[in-house]
Write an enzyme that holds these catalytic residues in place. Structure first.
Site, PDB file in Angstrom:
ATOM      1  N   ARG A 214      41.728  -3.725  35.953  1.00 31.19           N
ATOM      2  CA  ARG A 214      42.043  -3.027  37.211  1.00 31.19           C
ATOM      3  C   ARG A 214      43.525  -3.125  37.576  1.00 31.19           C
ATOM      4  O   ARG A 214      44.163  -2.128  37.918  1.00 31.19           O
ATOM      5  CB  ARG A 214      41.192  -3.643  38.332  1.00 31.19           C
ATOM      6  CG  ARG A 214      41.238  -2.878  39.635  1.00 31.19           C
ATOM      7  CD  ARG A 214      40.438  -3.607  40.719  1.00 31.19           C
ATOM      8  NE  ARG A 214      39.060  -3.829  40.356  1.00 31.19           N
ATOM      9  CZ  ARG A 214      38.060  -2.972  40.552  1.00 31.19           C
ATOM     10  NH1 ARG A 214      38.289  -1.830  41.145  1.00 31.19           N
ATOM     11  NH2 ARG A 214      36.822  -3.276  40.187  1.00 31.19           N
TER      12      ARG A 214
ATOM     13  N   CYS B 297      24.700  15.930  47.990  1.00 25.80           N
ATOM     14  CA  CYS B 297      23.631  15.885  48.984  1.00 25.80           C
ATOM     15  C   CYS B 297      23.124  14.459  49.130  1.00 25.80           C
ATOM     16  O   CYS B 297      21.938  14.181  48.899  1.00 25.80           O
ATOM     17  CB  CYS B 297      22.481  16.774  48.546  1.00 25.80           C
ATOM     18  SG  CYS B 297      22.976  18.435  48.210  1.00 25.80           S
TER      19      CYS B 297
ATOM     20  N   TYR C  53      38.429   1.979  37.002  1.00 18.52           N
ATOM     21  CA  TYR C  53      37.031   1.994  37.460  1.00 18.52           C
ATOM     22  C   TYR C  53      36.809   3.199  38.378  1.00 18.52           C
ATOM     23  O   TYR C  53      36.308   3.059  39.493  1.00 18.52           O
ATOM     24  CB  TYR C  53      36.670   0.690  38.165  1.00 18.52           C
ATOM     25  CG  TYR C  53      36.875  -0.540  37.316  1.00 18.52           C
ATOM     26  CD1 TYR C  53      35.976  -0.851  36.300  1.00 18.52           C
ATOM     27  CD2 TYR C  53      37.967  -1.357  37.505  1.00 18.52           C
ATOM     28  CE1 TYR C  53      36.165  -1.973  35.495  1.00 18.52           C
ATOM     29  CE2 TYR C  53      38.163  -2.484  36.716  1.00 18.52           C
ATOM     30  CZ  TYR C  53      37.263  -2.789  35.715  1.00 18.52           C
ATOM     31  OH  TYR C  53      37.460  -3.897  34.931  1.00 18.52           O
TER      32      TYR C  53
HETATM   33  C1  LIG Z   1      34.853 -10.016  30.189  1.00 18.92           C
HETATM   34  C2  LIG Z   1      35.745  -9.236  31.077  1.00 18.92           C
HETATM   35  N1  LIG Z   1      37.067  -9.303  30.886  1.00 18.92           N
HETATM   36  C3  LIG Z   1      37.937  -8.607  31.662  1.00 18.92           C
HETATM   37  C4  LIG Z   1      37.474  -7.801  32.683  1.00 18.92           C
HETATM   38  C5  LIG Z   1      38.470  -7.033  33.496  1.00 18.92           C
HETATM   39  O1  LIG Z   1      38.434  -7.420  34.822  1.00 18.92           O
HETATM   40  P1  LIG Z   1      39.442  -6.786  35.876  1.00 18.92           P
HETATM   41  O2  LIG Z   1      39.415  -5.325  35.692  1.00 18.92           O
HETATM   42  O3  LIG Z   1      38.905  -7.223  37.188  1.00 18.92           O
HETATM   43  O4  LIG Z   1      40.794  -7.366  35.589  1.00 18.92           O
HETATM   44  C6  LIG Z   1      36.093  -7.712  32.927  1.00 18.92           C
HETATM   45  C7  LIG Z   1      35.576  -6.876  34.015  1.00 18.92           C
HETATM   46  O5  LIG Z   1      34.413  -6.727  34.251  1.00 18.92           O
HETATM   47  C8  LIG Z   1      35.209  -8.443  32.099  1.00 18.92           C
HETATM   48  O6  LIG Z   1      33.886  -8.391  32.281  1.00 18.92           O
END
Ligand SMILES: Cc1ncc(COP(=O)(O)O)c(C=O)c1O
Length: 382
Positions: free
Chosen positions: A258, A332, A361
């Site tokens: 993220r 809807c 995401y």
């Molecule tokens: C094993 C693992 N690594 C890394 C991430 C990345 O997390 P973020 O996008 O919160 O940095 C996730 C997210 O679900 C994850 O499950």
């Protein structure tokens, strides 16, 4: 913040009747990734968690700034191998199928993150050399790991212990260290680094006691660096985080998703209708949460900027919403809400709404086919 190239592209798309659209600013993404890279270099290896945004254009833009890519399915693995061939890949995720294990072994991924003793047994039975990290989910002090402890991910100490006799008879499966991903949405760099210290304080003695031959162990600390949807211009303090990571002799790795890609994607759409219903002002937008599910998934208001447009026509010249307004899509379902009761600067049909922090995401998380509305366009500005 909406960068100037994105604003210009939003107006162009609107003029061409090509909304909704996702617009990505690749030079700005590269500059951000370069800063993260500079802050963490020499302290931790940097992998990108592909699940945050798997678009090939995004992977290629990030490629020069990361050491590798973390994938969580055979689909992501095949896609990464095609988009950025030859790059190191770590394969995580619970419930790997036999077909996914075979894919991970041919050619072998850089690291396979083993989620359970059962998965390890299936891997060993394949009799193919593999470099693995055991995914650990230990009981650590502190509130921030409770969500992980209440999940099926990884192995607690009993699960890890159950791996040891399996490994003893399987020299072709080489454990390189441990993988963890114990918290989510942590904005506070000092707190995340403190968690890293708790992990290393637990993990290194565990490895020393149970896998004593392991030289220079690897510790993958996962992702979870926060993006603040209430303060879109605030960025995780990578320098502070890297400076506070423990110096242990272990080879540290992080795999953020993220916090790498959220900032440089925008979902651009326009207002179709404004209305008042049961005392609440609504702006109905083209598209909706079937394109951008992030605010529903996370329970937040997606931040946005309004780009006013002066249009004429019977429905376009009426009174403007001056807020607070609720921004909804065309679905809807009452859950198709992108932002609820938020101030707006004066919103009329035809105005553009540019949702920020839509680079992670977002599209890949959304239920695209619901109601069979058209898909958005995708623009990668370079
Ligand atoms: C094993 C693992 N690594 C890394 C991430 C990345 O997390 P973020 O996008 O919160 O940095 C996730 C997210 O679900 C994850 O499950």
């Amino acid at each position: 913040m909406v960068t100037e190239p994105v604003r210009a592209e939003a107006l162009r798309l609107a003029g061409a009747g090509e909304l909704p659209a996702y617009v990505y600013d690749l030079p700005a993404l590269r500059a951000h990734a370069a800063r993260v890279r500079a802050a963490t270099a020499g302290t931790a290896e940097l992998y990108y968690a592909v699940k945050a945004n798997p678009a090939a254009e995004i992977l290629r833009a990030l490629d020069p700034y990361v050491d590798g890519f973390e994938v969580a399915s055979g689909g992501e693995l095949a896609h990464v191998r095609e988009a950025v061939p030859g790059r190191p890949v770590a394969f995580s995720g619970p419930g790997k199928t036999d077909a996914e294990l075979d894919l991970a072994l041919a050619p072998p991924v850089h690291r396979l993150h083993v989620e359970s003793p059962g998965e390890l047994a299936r891997l060993i039975a394949r009799d193919i050399p593999a470099d693995v990290l055991l995914r650990a989910n230990p009981e650590l002090p502190g509130e921030d790991t409770r969500q992980a402890a209440a999940s099926p991910f990884g192995m607690d100490e009993d699960g890890l212990a159950a791996c040891l006799p399996l490994l003893a008879g399987a020299p072709h499966v080489r454990v390189r260290g441990l993988h963890t991903h114990l918290t989510w949405a942590q904005h506070d760099a000092a707190a995340l680094a403190a968690l890293a210290r708790r992990v290393t304080d637990w993990a290194l003695p565990w490895l020393g006691a149970h896998l004593p031959g392991l030289d220079h162990p690897e510790l993958d600390l996962g992702g979870g660096m926060g993006v603040d949807y209430r303060a879109p211009d605030q960025v995780f303090d990578w320098r502070a985080y890297a400076a506070a990571l423990p110096a242990t002799g272990a080879r540290l790795r992080i795999e953020p998703g993220r916090s790498l890609t959220a900032y440089h994607g925008w979902y651009v759409t326009d207002v179709l209708d404004v209305k008042r219903n049961h005392g609440r002002d609504y702006a109905v937008l083209r598209g909706g949460t079937h394109h951008l599910r992030t605010p529903v998934a996370r329970g937040h208001d997606q931040p946005f900027t309004v780009v006013p447009r002066t249009l004429t026509g019977p429905a376009l010249t009426g009174p403007a919403l001056t807020g607070p307004a609720t921004l909804v899509g065309q679905l809807c379902t009452p859950r198709d809400v992108l932002a609820r009761d938020v101030p707006v600067p004066g919103l009329r049909p035809g105005d553009l709404v540019v949702f920020e922090l839509a680079g992670a995401y977002a599209w890949s998380l959304s239920h695209h086919n619901f109601l069979m509305h058209p898909r958005p366009r995708f623009r990668y500005l370079d």
